[in-house]
Design a protein around this motif. Sequence first.
Motif, PDB file in Angstrom:
ATOM      1  N   SER A  48       1.184  -1.376   0.250  1.00 34.35           N
ATOM      2  CA  SER A  48       0.267   0.078   0.200  1.00 34.35           C
ATOM      3  C   SER A  48       1.296   1.398  -0.162  1.00 34.35           C
ATOM      4  CB  SER A  48      -0.651  -0.015   1.213  1.00 34.35           C
ATOM      5  OG  SER A  48      -1.813  -1.035   1.064  1.00 34.35           O
ATOM      6  N   GLN A  93      -7.854   0.779   0.163  1.00 30.91           N
ATOM      7  CA  GLN A  93      -8.417  -0.314   0.169  1.00 30.91           C
ATOM      8  C   GLN A  93      -9.221  -1.170   1.006  1.00 30.91           C
ATOM      9  OE1 GLN A  93      -4.625  -1.481   2.426  1.00 30.91           O
ATOM     10  NE2 GLN A  93      -5.169  -3.975   2.383  1.00 30.91           N
ATOM     11  N   ASP A 169      -5.710  -0.511  -5.001  1.00 33.09           N
ATOM     12  CA  ASP A 169      -5.319  -1.232  -3.947  1.00 33.09           C
ATOM     13  C   ASP A 169      -6.669  -2.097  -2.958  1.00 33.09           C
ATOM     14  OD1 ASP A 169      -4.117  -2.694  -1.269  1.00 33.09           O
ATOM     15  OD2 ASP A 169      -4.096  -0.293  -0.409  1.00 33.09           O
TER      16      ASP A 169
END
Length: 223
Positions: A48, A93, A169
């Motif tokens: 990330s 994410q 992500d």
Amino acid sequence: MERILEVKDITKVYQEGNIRVVAVDSVSLTLNRGEVLLIMGPSGSGKSTLLSMMGCILRPTQGEVIINGQVVSDLSEDTLPYIRRQYIGFSFQSFNLFPSLTASENVEVVLRLKGLNKKRPRQKALNLLEKVGLGERVDFYPRDLSGGEKQRVTFARALAGDPSIILADEPTANLDSKTGREVLGLLKDLAVESAKAVAIVSHDPKAEALAHRIVFLEDGRIK
Ligand SMILES: Nc1ncnc2c1ncn2[C@@H]1O[C@H](COP(=O)(O)OP(=O)(O)OP(=O)(O)O)[C@@H](O)[C@H]1O
Ligand SMILES: [Mg+2]
């Protein structure tokens, strides 16, 4: 294939008090239009962090990020949002959707933040949601959308402004296998049919099957 993004020897050090973490350690890679690059590696390996530096969300401690031939890693804080707006679509994410806004409003708010489509944000949002296969759900709130549908809203937002580079992500985390496959297929179509450069961070074996190129990170370094 046209190279659109390049990172040269980038390092990210997080320093908090006496604790110093080298999250990304001298990584170099390129990303071309029309391709899907997959970044894999164990939890905590720096994926990330690397993706955020590629997306100009996070500044490298050392090294260069080059977008469309321009070194952007040393640009001022005032200039970076302009670069992000022009080139980068980022899907996080966590979904980062506003719970009190509908799917369409979640896209509209990003269009406004990007200073785009001031006149007709609703129409543009509907077009983007249609593109990611959510045309039937535009007025639903996040709580009434499935995980895969929420993920699609984040893609619609990432596509606002028609960026050349899409960074995602863990796009299939929390999705069932069928939905995950659809979401990955969508990202691949964007690369192949719309000549976008796509980089995905994922542990998903389905992503492995679809990527044009794979890099493995371990302890912040490419293996
Ligand atoms: N803001 C921060 N401050 C301090 N350390 C951080 C910060 N963000 C990440 N780290 C540390 O940097 C390392 C890499 O984190 P990163 O989130 O990039 O890993 P990751 O590969 O994406 O992991 P995951 O698969 O769990 O999402 C980890 O050791 C993490 O604890
Ligand atoms: Mg991560």
